[in-house]
Enzyme design. Structure first.
Site, PDB file in Angstrom:
ATOM      1  N   SER A  18      16.603  77.301   6.605  1.00 36.29           N
ATOM      2  CA  SER A  18      15.139  77.179   6.549  1.00 36.29           C
ATOM      3  C   SER A  18      14.445  78.410   5.980  1.00 36.29           C
ATOM      4  O   SER A  18      13.314  78.317   5.509  1.00 36.29           O
ATOM      5  CB  SER A  18      14.579  76.888   7.949  1.00 36.29           C
ATOM      6  OG  SER A  18      14.918  77.928   8.854  1.00 36.29           O
ATOM      7  N   ASP A  68       5.771  81.520  12.268  1.00 33.53           N
ATOM      8  CA  ASP A  68       6.005  80.608  13.383  1.00 33.53           C
ATOM      9  C   ASP A  68       7.061  81.221  14.300  1.00 33.53           C
ATOM     10  O   ASP A  68       7.322  82.422  14.224  1.00 33.53           O
ATOM     11  CB  ASP A  68       6.380  79.201  12.886  1.00 33.53           C
ATOM     12  CG  ASP A  68       7.700  79.158  12.119  1.00 33.53           C
ATOM     13  OD1 ASP A  68       8.447  80.162  12.139  1.00 33.53           O
ATOM     14  OD2 ASP A  68       7.996  78.113  11.495  1.00 33.53           O
ATOM     15  N   HIS A 126      10.159  82.162  11.618  1.00 35.75           N
ATOM     16  CA  HIS A 126      10.098  82.509  10.198  1.00 35.75           C
ATOM     17  C   HIS A 126       9.021  83.548   9.877  1.00 35.75           C
ATOM     18  O   HIS A 126       7.914  83.471  10.409  1.00 35.75           O
ATOM     19  CB  HIS A 126       9.871  81.242   9.374  1.00 35.75           C
ATOM     20  CG  HIS A 126      10.885  80.179   9.647  1.00 35.75           C
ATOM     21  ND1 HIS A 126      10.661  79.158  10.557  1.00 35.75           N
ATOM     22  CD2 HIS A 126      12.133  79.994   9.159  1.00 35.75           C
ATOM     23  CE1 HIS A 126      11.735  78.387  10.611  1.00 35.75           C
ATOM     24  NE2 HIS A 126      12.642  78.873   9.774  1.00 35.75           N
TER      25      HIS A 126
END
Length: 362
Positions: free
Chosen positions: A35, A327, A330
């Site tokens: 991600s 978040d 990240h």
């Protein structure tokens, strides 16, 4: 020959002359991993690991979510920008990746994946590492039909490759919950050795597929993410000791493995980026770098905004420039820019055996 046949032939001839052969320009860029570098492949999958809803993308040029786990640009975007590419590589699953756009490279990354195939099982449908490499092989076949095999081999050998994977093998596997299957099977040092062994196979396969320059990022400060601060229940914002220990075991062994691979191959194909050290600088002294906090996420809920997903119902900071984390896991675009600056021009404290600018100048 009829007049209509002549006209049709001349039309085809003019199209060929005007369009000419497809010429490869610039440096292709290929991205593999999780991600941290996914630019939207998971948008096309039935998975819970998604970033295709607001407020993701709030600071992206289009102000819309793209599938990037960021408020704005991610690391592949910023590297693309730095090496002079007009556009970052498109997600491999994007229907827009066709024709000439293939020559820019492709992003194969998928949120939730790890080095091991059993990592991220809770996310259901994700593109695991072996599948990403299979897609890369498929990509080369597609490009060969476009520009021929010799040109494709040249494009791949001169390309830049970025691979970012490994963090989920700790966060979403070994430490996912107490007494996880892998933690019962392996001590932490043995588990790290397993990861390094499996990662070596991945890098060797990449090398066998013809790549010439691969940027490999480390695990990063796993225990300092807001999600881990919330999970550990710490009230003083201290990083998770067990995850920090995991990173401290993993990163040196990754560097050693990369050095051994380069020696075996006979040239510096692989470049190691110590992202743990890069982030440690602004995690420990955030105000020095213009941040107000390195512990609380901009978007989220619960302690440190580290619980659950970032959604339209979450707490959302008004100024993302002041936060290290976007978040629960990240970094913000600003933090990503600092990481990329080190990748490009950092000393051997951060990059080994050389920084990316030096490598690309060879």
């Amino acid at each position: 020959m009829t007049i209509s046949t002549v006209i049709a032939f001349m039309s085809m001839f003019l199209v060929f002359v005007m369009s000419g052969p497809i010429v490869v320009e610039g440096r292709a860029f290929f991205v593999f991993g999780d991600s941290l570098v996914d630019s939207g492949n998971n948008n096309y999958l039935v998975t819970t690991a998604r970033a295709d809803s607001p407020p993701y993308g709030i600071d992206f040029p289009t102000r819309r979510p793209t599938g990037r786990f960021s408020n704005g640009l991610n690391i592949p975007d910023l590297i693309s920008e730095a090496i002079g590419n007009e556009e970052p590589p498109l997600p491999y699953l994007s229907p827009e990746l066709r024709g000439r756009s293939l020559l820019n490279g492709a992003n194969f990354a998928s949120a939730g994946i790890g080095i091991l195939n059993d990592t991220g099982f809770q996310f259901i449908n994700i593109i695991r590492m072996y599948q990403q490499l299979d897609y890369f092989q498929q990509y080369q076949q597609r490009v060969s039909r476009l520009i021929g095999k010799p040109q494709t081999q040249r494009l791949v050998s001169q390309a830049l490759v970025l691979i970012t994977v490994g963090g989920n093998d700790f966060v979403n596997n070994y430490f996912l919950f107490p007494y996880s299957a892998r933690s019962r099977q392996f001590t932490l040092p043995d588990y790290v050795r397993l990861l390094i062994s499996e990662y070596k196979k991945i890098l060797l396969r990449l090398n066998s597929l013809g790549v010439g320059r691969v940027l490999v990022t480390g695990a990063g400060p796993l225990g300092c993410a807001p999600a881990e601060l919330a999970r550990s229940g710490t009230s003083n914002g201290r990083c998770s000791a067990e995850l920090q220990r995991a990173a401290s075991l993993y990163d040196p062994q990754l560097l050693q493995m990369i050095n051994e691979l380069n020696k075996k191959i006979g040239r510096n194909v692989f470049i190691a980026a110590n992202t743990n050290q890069m982030q440690e600088d602004f995690l420990s002294t955030p105000r020095r770098y213009g941040f107000v906090t390195s512990k609380v996420a901009c978007c989220g809920q619960g302690p440190y905004n580290g619980m659950g997903l970032c959604t339209v119902l979450s707490n959302l900071c008004p100024n993302r420039e002041l936060y290290v984390f976007w978040d629960a896991f990240h970094p913000t675009e600003k933090a990503n820019r600092m990481i990329v600056r080190h990748i490009l021009t950092g000393t051997t404290k951060y990059m080994n055996p050389m920084n990316l600018s030096s490598a690309l100048a060879l």
